[in-house]
Design an enzyme around this catalytic site. Sequence first.
Site, PDB file in Angstrom:
ATOM      1  N   SER A 172       0.405  -1.268   0.651  1.00 40.53           N
ATOM      2  CA  SER A 172      -0.171   0.467   0.015  1.00 40.53           C
ATOM      3  C   SER A 172       1.087   1.127   0.132  1.00 40.53           C
ATOM      4  O   SER A 172       0.513   2.781  -0.692  1.00 40.53           O
ATOM      5  CB  SER A 172      -1.033   0.235   1.435  1.00 40.53           C
ATOM      6  OG  SER A 172      -2.096  -1.217   0.829  1.00 40.53           O
ATOM      7  N   LYS A 202     -10.038  -5.372  10.637  1.00 43.04           N
ATOM      8  CA  LYS A 202     -10.957  -4.824   9.571  1.00 43.04           C
ATOM      9  C   LYS A 202     -12.061  -4.654   9.994  1.00 43.04           C
ATOM     10  O   LYS A 202     -12.858  -3.936  10.313  1.00 43.04           O
ATOM     11  CB  LYS A 202     -11.673  -5.380   8.052  1.00 43.04           C
ATOM     12  CG  LYS A 202      -9.993  -5.300   7.252  1.00 43.04           C
ATOM     13  CD  LYS A 202     -10.655  -6.177   6.014  1.00 43.04           C
ATOM     14  CE  LYS A 202      -9.153  -5.896   4.790  1.00 43.04           C
ATOM     15  NZ  LYS A 202      -9.461  -6.381   4.113  1.00 43.04           N
ATOM     16  N   GLY A 214     -15.177 -16.279   4.831  1.00 45.52           N
ATOM     17  CA  GLY A 214     -14.382 -15.705   5.722  1.00 45.52           C
ATOM     18  C   GLY A 214     -14.820 -13.739   5.605  1.00 45.52           C
ATOM     19  O   GLY A 214     -15.871 -13.555   5.336  1.00 45.52           O
ATOM     20  N   TYR A 218      -1.595 -12.988  -4.672  1.00 41.59           N
ATOM     21  CA  TYR A 218      -0.864 -12.534  -5.209  1.00 41.59           C
ATOM     22  C   TYR A 218       0.251 -12.371  -5.113  1.00 41.59           C
ATOM     23  O   TYR A 218       0.869 -12.408  -3.422  1.00 41.59           O
ATOM     24  CB  TYR A 218      -1.612 -10.501  -6.116  1.00 41.59           C
ATOM     25  CG  TYR A 218      -0.634  -9.964  -4.978  1.00 41.59           C
ATOM     26  CD1 TYR A 218      -1.787  -9.930  -4.102  1.00 41.59           C
ATOM     27  CD2 TYR A 218       0.730  -9.650  -4.824  1.00 41.59           C
ATOM     28  CE1 TYR A 218      -1.512  -8.785  -3.035  1.00 41.59           C
ATOM     29  CE2 TYR A 218       0.945  -8.784  -3.668  1.00 41.59           C
ATOM     30  CZ  TYR A 218      -0.338  -8.135  -2.994  1.00 41.59           C
ATOM     31  OH  TYR A 218       0.496  -7.002  -1.587  1.00 41.59           O
ATOM     32  N   GLY A 255      -5.029 -11.783  -7.519  1.00 43.72           N
ATOM     33  CA  GLY A 255      -5.665 -10.567  -7.044  1.00 43.72           C
ATOM     34  C   GLY A 255      -4.819  -8.777  -7.037  1.00 43.72           C
ATOM     35  O   GLY A 255      -5.119  -8.249  -6.230  1.00 43.72           O
TER      36      GLY A 255
HETATM   37  P1  ATR Z   1     -10.063 -13.294   5.545  1.00 39.65           P
HETATM   38  O1  ATR Z   1     -10.541 -12.446   6.247  1.00 39.65           O
HETATM   39  O2  ATR Z   1      -8.963 -13.711   4.756  1.00 39.65           O
HETATM   40  O3  ATR Z   1     -11.296 -14.474   4.955  1.00 39.65           O
HETATM   41  P2  ATR Z   1     -10.458 -16.072   7.668  1.00 39.65           P
HETATM   42  O4  ATR Z   1     -11.965 -14.906   7.724  1.00 39.65           O
HETATM   43  O5  ATR Z   1     -10.101 -16.800   8.502  1.00 39.65           O
HETATM   44  O6  ATR Z   1      -9.619 -15.045   7.004  1.00 39.65           O
HETATM   45  O7  ATR Z   1     -11.046 -17.099   6.540  1.00 39.65           O
HETATM   46  C1  ATR Z   1     -10.575 -17.779   5.573  1.00 39.65           C
HETATM   47  C2  ATR Z   1     -11.429 -18.677   5.070  1.00 39.65           C
HETATM   48  O8  ATR Z   1     -10.614 -19.753   4.284  1.00 39.65           O
HETATM   49  C3  ATR Z   1     -12.479 -19.413   5.502  1.00 39.65           C
HETATM   50  O9  ATR Z   1     -13.060 -19.493   4.400  1.00 39.65           O
HETATM   51  C4  ATR Z   1     -11.225 -21.162   5.874  1.00 39.65           C
HETATM   52  O10 ATR Z   1     -12.677 -22.486   5.377  1.00 39.65           O
HETATM   53  P3  ATR Z   1     -12.873 -22.714   6.845  1.00 39.65           P
HETATM   54  O11 ATR Z   1     -14.314 -21.246   7.113  1.00 39.65           O
HETATM   55  O12 ATR Z   1     -13.725 -23.518   6.948  1.00 39.65           O
HETATM   56  O13 ATR Z   1     -12.047 -22.392   8.036  1.00 39.65           O
HETATM   57  C5  ATR Z   1     -10.838 -20.704   4.538  1.00 39.65           C
HETATM   58  N1  ATR Z   1      -9.597 -21.419   4.568  1.00 39.65           N
HETATM   59  C6  ATR Z   1      -8.224 -21.416   4.861  1.00 39.65           C
HETATM   60  N2  ATR Z   1      -7.296 -22.487   4.061  1.00 39.65           N
HETATM   61  C7  ATR Z   1      -7.871 -23.263   4.160  1.00 39.65           C
HETATM   62  C8  ATR Z   1      -7.651 -24.253   3.132  1.00 39.65           C
HETATM   63  N3  ATR Z   1      -6.610 -24.990   3.010  1.00 39.65           N
HETATM   64  N4  ATR Z   1      -8.829 -24.954   2.384  1.00 39.65           N
HETATM   65  C9  ATR Z   1      -9.834 -24.813   2.298  1.00 39.65           C
HETATM   66  N5  ATR Z   1     -10.352 -23.108   2.689  1.00 39.65           N
HETATM   67  C10 ATR Z   1      -9.805 -22.294   3.827  1.00 39.65           C
END
Ligand code: ATR
Length: 282
Positions: free
Chosen positions: A26, A75, A138, A225, A247
């Site tokens: 940023s 956030k 998420g 990215y 991205g």
């Molecule tokens: P962000 O703010 O980056 O969205 P988050 O709120 O912690 O971070 O959400 C992470 C997302 O990535 C979630 O949808 C998570 O799936 P779960 O809700 O089942 O935990 C997903 N995620 C993280 N690692 C993953 C993996 N190895 N395979 C599939 N989904 C994954």
Amino acid sequence: MTDLFNFDTRVDRYAVMGNPVAHSKSPRIHALFAGQTGQKIEYTAIQVDPGGFEQALGNFQASGGKGLNITVPFKEEAWAYVDKRTARAELAGAVNTIKFEKGYVLGDNTDGVGLVSDLTENHRIDLQYKNILLMGAGGAARGVIAPLLQQRPAKLIIANRTVDKAVALAEIFKDYGSIEGCGYDDLDTSFDIIINATAASLAGDLVPIPPLCIAADSFCYDMMYGGTATVFMRWAKDCGALQYSDGLGMLVGQAAESFYLWRGVRPDIKSVIEQLRKELQA
Ligand code: ATR
């Protein structure tokens, strides 16, 4: 007494707050925007300890700072902190841009517009009547759902490892368009556009989506990215997809929208993406 020749040469200050934040692009992006538009601003990265967000934000405001970008993991805290929210921030449940207005703190969320403008303007993809698969439920996924639905896709499917979270998200946005939540195993058709909003690429993991979701003309987009193709992009290519992207354009697009909120000037996005791409690959 006012000195007529004592012009105010102070530069408006902005920053990104997060943890970790040292590698944030940023400051570089906003320096490029400022140079391009002739705006005199200073933009730094501030690392904030867990539990220290409100204090850091208050300190920055008290010292005369004009605005902030907020990144992971603050956030949602920023959303709760601000006095007023734009409609898109309200729906996103997260704030990535703060503007210190006279008498109140305004929270906005520019992530969704960053994604949609990258898809529609840079990649020239019309989202209307398309079948879109959004992977992840998420904060990153939630932030882009309403702006995607505003493009009137035929259907937006949210798939997530934890199925309940995808179903709950779809429920929240059901009045904004055709949306459904499910697990990866439930996917049994191909999609026009597949967007990876999971944190899986960060860890170098692959999201467990069935290969049948990808057709030759599927456009596969990873919100992550880097200097090289992400795991998801490489996998999409191996499955036969001809079009895929990381991205970086979304990152620059959301920054441009923040810059516009603060400065009232729209920077040129494409030249900044090209510059950053060169720097990432160097
Ligand atoms: P962000 O703010 O980056 O969205 P988050 O709120 O912690 O971070 O959400 C992470 C997302 O990535 C979630 O949808 C998570 O799936 P779960 O809700 O089942 O935990 C997903 N995620 C993280 N690692 C993953 C993996 N190895 N395979 C599939 N989904 C994954």
